[in-house]
Design an enzyme around this catalytic site. Structure first.
Site, mmCIF file in Angstrom:
data_model
loop_
_atom_site.group_PDB
_atom_site.id
_atom_site.type_symbol
_atom_site.label_atom_id
_atom_site.label_comp_id
_atom_site.label_asym_id
_atom_site.label_seq_id
_atom_site.Cartn_x
_atom_site.Cartn_y
_atom_site.Cartn_z
ATOM 1 N N ARG A 195 -10.349 -8.323 27.756
ATOM 2 C CA ARG A 195 -10.681 -7.865 26.225
ATOM 3 C C ARG A 195 -12.019 -8.090 26.119
ATOM 4 N NH1 ARG A 195 -6.528 -6.167 27.104
ATOM 5 N NH2 ARG A 195 -4.750 -6.128 25.960
ATOM 6 N N ASN B 81 -10.932 -9.562 17.482
ATOM 7 C CA ASN B 81 -11.944 -10.247 16.771
ATOM 8 C C ASN B 81 -11.785 -12.069 16.582
ATOM 9 O OD1 ASN B 81 -12.764 -8.506 13.204
ATOM 10 N ND2 ASN B 81 -12.413 -7.875 15.372
ATOM 11 N N THR C 78 -9.024 0.366 15.086
ATOM 12 C CA THR C 78 -8.891 -0.674 16.335
ATOM 13 C C THR C 78 -9.424 0.368 17.891
ATOM 14 O OG1 THR C 78 -8.031 -2.312 17.715
ATOM 15 C CG2 THR C 78 -6.517 -0.343 16.463
ATOM 16 N N ASP C 79 -9.832 -0.429 18.704
ATOM 17 C CA ASP C 79 -10.247 0.043 20.049
ATOM 18 C C ASP C 79 -8.831 0.554 20.670
ATOM 19 O OD1 ASP C 79 -9.929 -2.562 20.493
ATOM 20 O OD2 ASP C 79 -11.148 -2.918 21.793
ATOM 21 N N GLU C 80 -7.941 -0.342 20.292
ATOM 22 C CA GLU C 80 -6.456 -0.270 21.159
ATOM 23 C C GLU C 80 -6.017 1.082 20.983
ATOM 24 O OE1 GLU C 80 -3.466 -3.451 21.127
ATOM 25 O OE2 GLU C 80 -5.681 -4.676 20.285
ATOM 26 N N TYR D 219 0.157 -14.880 29.858
ATOM 27 C CA TYR D 219 1.146 -13.104 30.265
ATOM 28 C C TYR D 219 0.364 -12.192 31.373
ATOM 29 C CZ TYR D 219 1.896 -12.844 25.704
ATOM 30 O OH TYR D 219 2.886 -12.266 24.269
ATOM 31 N N ILE E 294 0.744 -1.275 -0.306
ATOM 32 C CA ILE E 294 0.248 -0.152 0.275
ATOM 33 C C ILE E 294 0.502 0.860 -0.072
ATOM 34 C CG2 ILE E 294 -1.939 -1.024 1.203
ATOM 35 C CD1 ILE E 294 -1.043 0.428 4.277
ATOM 36 N N TYR F 225 1.826 -0.446 17.956
ATOM 37 C CA TYR F 225 1.397 -0.718 17.148
ATOM 38 C C TYR F 225 0.023 -0.101 17.502
ATOM 39 C CZ TYR F 225 -3.382 -3.337 15.803
ATOM 40 O OH TYR F 225 -4.689 -3.123 15.750
ATOM 41 N N SER F 226 -0.696 0.274 18.637
ATOM 42 C CA SER F 226 -2.764 1.141 18.887
ATOM 43 C C SER F 226 -1.482 2.228 18.326
ATOM 44 C CB SER F 226 -2.499 0.678 19.920
ATOM 45 O OG SER F 226 -1.658 0.906 21.518
ATOM 46 N N ALA G 43 -2.056 -3.942 7.483
ATOM 47 C CA ALA G 43 -1.535 -2.836 8.689
ATOM 48 C C ALA G 43 -0.878 -4.763 8.763
ATOM 49 C CB ALA G 43 -2.661 -3.033 9.965
ATOM 50 N N GLY H 87 3.688 -2.710 29.263
ATOM 51 C CA GLY H 87 2.703 -2.076 28.173
ATOM 52 C C GLY H 87 1.298 -2.464 28.062
HETATM 53 P P1 NAD Z 1 -3.994 -9.937 9.303
HETATM 54 O O1 NAD Z 1 -2.257 -9.267 9.893
HETATM 55 O O2 NAD Z 1 -3.712 -11.280 10.044
HETATM 56 O O3 NAD Z 1 -3.812 -9.030 8.649
HETATM 57 C C1 NAD Z 1 -3.102 -8.291 7.521
HETATM 58 C C2 NAD Z 1 -3.060 -8.354 6.441
HETATM 59 O O4 NAD Z 1 -2.465 -7.003 5.715
HETATM 60 C C3 NAD Z 1 -1.861 -9.250 5.641
HETATM 61 O O5 NAD Z 1 -2.329 -10.030 4.904
HETATM 62 C C4 NAD Z 1 -1.216 -8.921 5.399
HETATM 63 O O6 NAD Z 1 -0.791 -9.222 4.235
HETATM 64 C C5 NAD Z 1 -1.241 -7.402 4.679
HETATM 65 N N1 NAD Z 1 -0.437 -6.529 4.865
HETATM 66 C C6 NAD Z 1 0.575 -6.261 5.877
HETATM 67 N N2 NAD Z 1 1.671 -5.146 5.361
HETATM 68 C C7 NAD Z 1 1.021 -4.603 4.477
HETATM 69 C C8 NAD Z 1 1.676 -3.919 3.168
HETATM 70 N N3 NAD Z 1 2.467 -2.653 3.320
HETATM 71 N N4 NAD Z 1 0.901 -3.821 2.161
HETATM 72 C C9 NAD Z 1 -0.337 -4.544 1.153
HETATM 73 N N5 NAD Z 1 -1.406 -5.881 2.590
HETATM 74 C C10 NAD Z 1 -0.127 -5.392 3.529
HETATM 75 O O7 NAD Z 1 -4.811 -8.681 9.989
HETATM 76 P P2 NAD Z 1 -5.777 -8.598 10.484
HETATM 77 O O8 NAD Z 1 -6.429 -9.602 11.871
HETATM 78 O O9 NAD Z 1 -6.859 -9.678 9.796
HETATM 79 O O10 NAD Z 1 -6.564 -7.187 11.429
HETATM 80 C C11 NAD Z 1 -6.219 -6.399 10.135
HETATM 81 C C12 NAD Z 1 -7.255 -4.679 10.608
HETATM 82 O O11 NAD Z 1 -7.985 -4.628 12.154
HETATM 83 C C13 NAD Z 1 -5.868 -4.321 10.623
HETATM 84 O O12 NAD Z 1 -5.742 -2.745 10.432
HETATM 85 C C14 NAD Z 1 -6.680 -3.655 12.255
HETATM 86 O O13 NAD Z 1 -4.857 -3.300 12.138
HETATM 87 C C15 NAD Z 1 -7.796 -4.570 12.519
HETATM 88 N N6 NAD Z 1 -7.993 -4.328 13.135
HETATM 89 C C16 NAD Z 1 -8.023 -5.692 14.001
HETATM 90 C C17 NAD Z 1 -8.300 -6.237 15.405
HETATM 91 C C18 NAD Z 1 -8.237 -7.868 15.243
HETATM 92 O O14 NAD Z 1 -8.842 -8.405 16.337
HETATM 93 N N7 NAD Z 1 -7.232 -8.641 14.489
HETATM 94 C C19 NAD Z 1 -9.328 -5.803 15.100
HETATM 95 C C20 NAD Z 1 -9.436 -4.288 15.075
HETATM 96 C C21 NAD Z 1 -9.400 -3.933 14.431
HETATM 97 P P1 TYD Z 2 -3.560 -11.107 20.996
HETATM 98 O O1 TYD Z 2 -4.691 -11.493 20.221
HETATM 99 O O2 TYD Z 2 -2.571 -10.388 21.029
HETATM 100 O O3 TYD Z 2 -4.893 -9.226 20.807
HETATM 101 P P2 TYD Z 2 -4.890 -8.141 21.558
HETATM 102 O O4 TYD Z 2 -3.043 -7.493 22.011
HETATM 103 O O5 TYD Z 2 -4.691 -6.663 19.939
HETATM 104 O O6 TYD Z 2 -5.616 -7.289 21.964
HETATM 105 O O7 TYD Z 2 -4.261 -11.047 22.789
HETATM 106 C C1 TYD Z 2 -5.640 -11.444 23.521
HETATM 107 C C2 TYD Z 2 -5.110 -10.518 25.408
HETATM 108 O O8 TYD Z 2 -4.475 -11.597 25.389
HETATM 109 C C3 TYD Z 2 -4.358 -9.913 25.496
HETATM 110 O O9 TYD Z 2 -4.676 -9.810 26.353
HETATM 111 C C4 TYD Z 2 -3.098 -10.279 26.115
HETATM 112 C C5 TYD Z 2 -3.324 -11.592 26.241
HETATM 113 N N1 TYD Z 2 -2.293 -13.317 25.534
HETATM 114 C C6 TYD Z 2 -0.885 -13.703 26.422
HETATM 115 O O10 TYD Z 2 -1.583 -13.836 27.843
HETATM 116 N N2 TYD Z 2 -0.474 -14.914 26.081
HETATM 117 C C7 TYD Z 2 -0.253 -15.013 25.098
HETATM 118 O O11 TYD Z 2 0.166 -15.223 24.544
HETATM 119 C C8 TYD Z 2 -1.335 -13.812 23.468
HETATM 120 C C9 TYD Z 2 -0.724 -13.840 22.382
HETATM 121 C C10 TYD Z 2 -1.676 -12.765 24.015
#
Ligand code: NAD
Ligand code: TYD
Length: 343
Positions: A221, A187, A132-134, A214, A68, A157-158, A90, A282
């Site tokens: 969450r 999710n 994200t809510d983060e 951890y 991107i 990240y956040s 991302a 953190g």
């Molecule tokens: P993911 O890590 O599974 O997927 C990210 C995708 O982005 C991958 O397919 C990767 O190849 C692609 N990507 C990374 N860098 C790129 C780049 N420079 N150009 C093009 N493609 C690139 O992530 P996810 O869990 O599916 O999350 C998707 C989005 O939703 C993210 O923006 C994340 O911040 C947001 N989000 C995720 C959650 C969650 O619980 N997973 C919750 C809220 C928001």
């Molecule tokens: P994660 O799935 O990494 O999502 P996020 O940090 O974005 O909320 O983690 C969810 C929760 O689980 C978070 O409080 C951290 C905890 N966690 C563990 O306790 N052990 C682990 O190995 C991982 C990956 C997460």
């Protein structure tokens, strides 16, 4: 009404579920998926969607491998009739952002700015920034995040996601680019990369490996099934108001200990697999989301209760051992050893 959408990061967890959801729900929509295929991107996530979309010139789905942050490539793609962008692309894992933050800034901040700029120049009619809510930081024992809660990110990240939100907001305020930001909670569901809590613990338990919890395991969450998130994004894409933020949540606050116990019970595995390890630096204590704006304005309602959603998810990982065995290898194992090795 037909629509041609650029989905970025569509080979990842939520993006691939979103593409599948949209192709099924809207038979007249076309999707271009731009994904760099990082460690988290996997075209296996989209095999059934490709079949559903048909092949050749009539196909409603096209994949382009690319970054991107590549302005020339992004402009070329947009010039081919793209009406809306949904930006999922991302770096998404908090622990990796602690291990090495640079790529989070490049993709999540600079990459988003490249997309915004190209969208402006090529007059894209809708730009959905998936956040994200983060970005709101951490809550105490009570209260919920609303859309006006000040941003207070605690991890690289956040912080990178909050930066992207501010840039997106500025392109609306300054240039009137029709941007909408969504902020969703954690999710779960099929095709989630097994570095995140739920799929990591399911796949570790299935291999009789320890589950590294951890700290005291009492961090909270809010959990939402990925399909409910996709449904909300689809509503925002079609009916959301430009310049607005919409929170998306699952109304399902759980401690990590509760999640872990649910997984072990589903799989019939012993609690002795739990290993309490050094806390994440953190580490946000609690997230909770008020998504009444989304429900009232756009009529969103959630379909999955946590029990059903988790049962389906555990079943999916049981049925798709080949998928996760393949991705839990190579670069991923190097990160796993480095990160968990001295915890
Ligand atoms: P993911 O890590 O599974 O997927 C990210 C995708 O982005 C991958 O397919 C990767 O190849 C692609 N990507 C990374 N860098 C790129 C780049 N420079 N150009 C093009 N493609 C690139 O992530 P996810 O869990 O599916 O999350 C998707 C989005 O939703 C993210 O923006 C994340 O911040 C947001 N989000 C995720 C959650 C969650 O619980 N997973 C919750 C809220 C928001
Ligand atoms: P994660 O799935 O990494 O999502 P996020 O940090 O974005 O909320 O983690 C969810 C929760 O689980 C978070 O409080 C951290 C905890 N966690 C563990 O306790 N052990 C682990 O190995 C991982 C990956 C997460």
């Amino acid at each position: 009404m037909r629509m041609k959408i650029l989905v970025t990061g569509g080979a990842g967890f939520i993006g691939s579920n979103f593409i599948r959801y949209v192709l099924k729900k809207h038979p007249d929509y076309e999707i271009v998926n731009l994904d760099a295929l990082t460690y988290a991107g996997n075209l296996d996530n989209l095999r059934d969607a490709e079949e559903q979309a048909g092949s050749g010139p009539v196909s409603r789905y096209r994949f382009i491998k690319g970054d991107i942050g590549d302005a020339a490539l992004v402009s070329r793609i947009l010039a081919d009739g793209i009406e809306a962008i949904v930006n999922f692309a991302a770096e998404s894992h908090v622990d990796r952002s602690i291990d090495n933050a640079g790529v989070f800034i490049r993709t999540n901040v600079l990459g988003t700015q490249v997309l915004l700029e190209a969208a402006l120049r090529l007059r894209v009619q809708r730009f959905i920034q998936i956040s994200t809510d983060e970005v709101y930081g951490s809550l105490g024992a009570t209260g919920k995040f609303v859309e006006t809660t000040p941003l207070s990110p605690n991890s690289p990240y956040s912080a990178s996601k909050a930066s992207a939100d501010l840039l997106a907001r500025s392109y609306f305020e300054t240039f009137n680019l029709p941007v909408i930001i969504t902020r969703c909670s954690n999710n779960y569901g099929p095709f989630q990369f097994p570095e995140k809590l739920i799929p990591l613990f399911i796949t570790n338990a299935l291999s009789d490996q320890s589950l590294p919890l951890y700290g005291d395991g009492l961090n909270v969450r809010d959990w939402i099934h990925v399909e409910d998130h996709c449904c909300a994004i689809d509503l925002v894409l079609r009916h959301g108001r430009a310049g607005e933020v919409y929170n998306i949540g699952g109304n399902c606050e759980m401690t990590n200990r509760e999640i872990t116990r649910t997984i072990l019970q589903e799989l019939g595995k012993p609690e002795t697999l739990i290993r309490f390890v050094k806390d994440r630096p953190g580490h946000d204590r609690r997230y909770a989301i008020d998504c009444s704006k989304l429900c009232q304005e756009l009529g969103w309602a959630q379909k999955y209760d946590f029990k059903t959603g988790m049962h389906n998810t555990v079943t999916w990982y049981l049925d798709n051992r080949e998928w996760w065995a393949r991705v839990k290898s190579g670069e991923y194992m190097e990160f796993y050893k480095r990160w968990y090795g001295d915890r």
